[in-house]
Design an enzyme around this catalytic site. Structure first.
Site, PDB file in Angstrom:
ATOM      1  N   SER A  62       0.836  -1.206   0.000  1.00  0.00           N
ATOM      2  CA  SER A  62       0.000   0.000   0.000  1.00  0.00           C
ATOM      3  C   SER A  62       0.870   1.255   0.000  1.00  0.00           C
ATOM      4  CB  SER A  62      -0.894   0.027   1.239  1.00  0.00           C
ATOM      5  OG  SER A  62      -1.671  -1.133   1.315  1.00  0.00           O
TER       6      SER A  62
HETATM    7  N1  SAH Z   1      -0.199  -4.702   4.233  1.00  0.00           N
HETATM    8  C1  SAH Z   1       0.541  -5.110   3.058  1.00  0.00           C
HETATM    9  C2  SAH Z   1      -0.196  -4.877   1.762  1.00  0.00           C
HETATM   10  C3  SAH Z   1      -1.381  -5.707   1.665  1.00  0.00           C
HETATM   11  S1  SAH Z   1      -1.937  -6.100   0.035  1.00  0.00           S
HETATM   12  C4  SAH Z   1       1.898  -4.437   2.980  1.00  0.00           C
HETATM   13  O1  SAH Z   1       2.204  -3.608   3.814  1.00  0.00           O
HETATM   14  O2  SAH Z   1       2.677  -4.805   2.091  1.00  0.00           O
HETATM   15  C5  SAH Z   1      -3.208  -7.213   0.574  1.00  0.00           C
HETATM   16  C6  SAH Z   1      -2.704  -8.553   1.041  1.00  0.00           C
HETATM   17  O3  SAH Z   1      -3.820  -9.267   1.556  1.00  0.00           O
HETATM   18  C7  SAH Z   1      -2.131  -9.408  -0.081  1.00  0.00           C
HETATM   19  O4  SAH Z   1      -0.854  -9.836   0.263  1.00  0.00           O
HETATM   20  C8  SAH Z   1      -3.101 -10.583  -0.165  1.00  0.00           C
HETATM   21  O5  SAH Z   1      -2.477 -11.802  -0.514  1.00  0.00           O
HETATM   22  C9  SAH Z   1      -3.646 -10.632   1.245  1.00  0.00           C
HETATM   23  N2  SAH Z   1      -4.932 -11.301   1.423  1.00  0.00           N
HETATM   24  C10 SAH Z   1      -6.027 -11.282   0.617  1.00  0.00           C
HETATM   25  N3  SAH Z   1      -7.012 -12.027   1.155  1.00  0.00           N
HETATM   26  C11 SAH Z   1      -6.530 -12.527   2.333  1.00  0.00           C
HETATM   27  C12 SAH Z   1      -7.065 -13.373   3.347  1.00  0.00           C
HETATM   28  N4  SAH Z   1      -8.302 -13.866   3.284  1.00  0.00           N
HETATM   29  N5  SAH Z   1      -6.292 -13.677   4.411  1.00  0.00           N
HETATM   30  C13 SAH Z   1      -5.023 -13.202   4.504  1.00  0.00           C
HETATM   31  N6  SAH Z   1      -4.461 -12.394   3.564  1.00  0.00           N
HETATM   32  C14 SAH Z   1      -5.205 -12.070   2.501  1.00  0.00           C
END
Ligand code: SAH
Length: 207
Positions: A62
């Protein structure tokens, strides 16, 4: 080089401050966490720009503004037990780790979870635990949480997370469809919209 990164973070913090971020733990965390360590080597020049960057497995880190806004929304004071859903690169988990007492972060892609675990260990963030699994189920063994931060967009806030939020806890979650929606904050049963946001979808076992 390191001084260079510090100067770039300091410019980033100035612009976060101008944008209204005021929690001192959040500002300090944004000034300290080396964001460049959470992106691919070829993306390091872009690390401090306000754009989402690819981190593999079709996911993105993000933008700094959103990471700061979501951390600020939890109103941290260094003492909280926090759950993050969507570890991704581990960057937001590192920011939360500097603002809170303990962070449990859940990621559904095994390779991302592994990469984040490695980066966080290299940087000595020993109050973060990265788990591989469906974050929509939360981490019941670590509940109740003072803060829950969902960093992927849900169609609705998953029920298990509501159950794992402590009575005085705060939950932030982007809610919407097709990657666009509202950043919602839930506190003491009140629900408010903080901002319009774009996020990758929360993919749960149920959907
Ligand atoms: N906070 C992260 C960015 C998140 S992007 C950072 O600082 O880099 C969103 C993330 O959520 C992705 O890695 C995706 O794989 C994960 N995601 C999506 N659905 C999910 C779920 N049900 N449980 C855990 N992670 C999930």
């Amino acid at each position: 080089m390191a001084g260079d990164e510090r100067a770039r973070r300091s410019d980033m913090v100035d612009s976060l401050r101008r944008g209204g971020i005021s929690n001192r733990y959040v500002l300090e965390a944004m000034a300290e966490v080396p964001r460049q360590r959470f992106v691919d080597p070829e993306l390091v020049p872009e690390a401090y720009t306000d754009q989402p960057l690819p981190i593999g497995s079709g996911q993105t880190i993000s933008v700094p503004w959103i990471v700061a806004l979501m951390a600020e929304a939890l109103d941290p004071s260094g003492t909280e037990n926090v759950l993050e859903i969507g570890t991704g690169s581990g960057y937001a988990a590192a920011v939360l780790a500097r603002c809170c007492r303990r962070v449990t972060s859940v990621e559904r892609h095994a390779d991302l979870a592994e990469g984040a675990r490695r980066t966080l260990a290299e940087l000595d963030y020993d109050n973060v635990e990265v788990r591989h699994g469906d974050g929509a189920r939360g981490a019941p063994d670590r509940a109740p949480f003072d803060g829950i931060s969902v960093t992927a967009m849900a169609e609705e806030i998953p029920q298990p997370l509501l159950e794992q939020l402590g009575p005085d806890g705060t939950l932030v979650c982007p809610v919407g469809h097709g990657g666009l929606g509202d950043l919602v904050r839930l506190r003491h049963g009140r629900r408010e919209t903080l901002s319009s946001v774009g996020f990758v979808p929360l993919v749960t076992d149920e959907s």
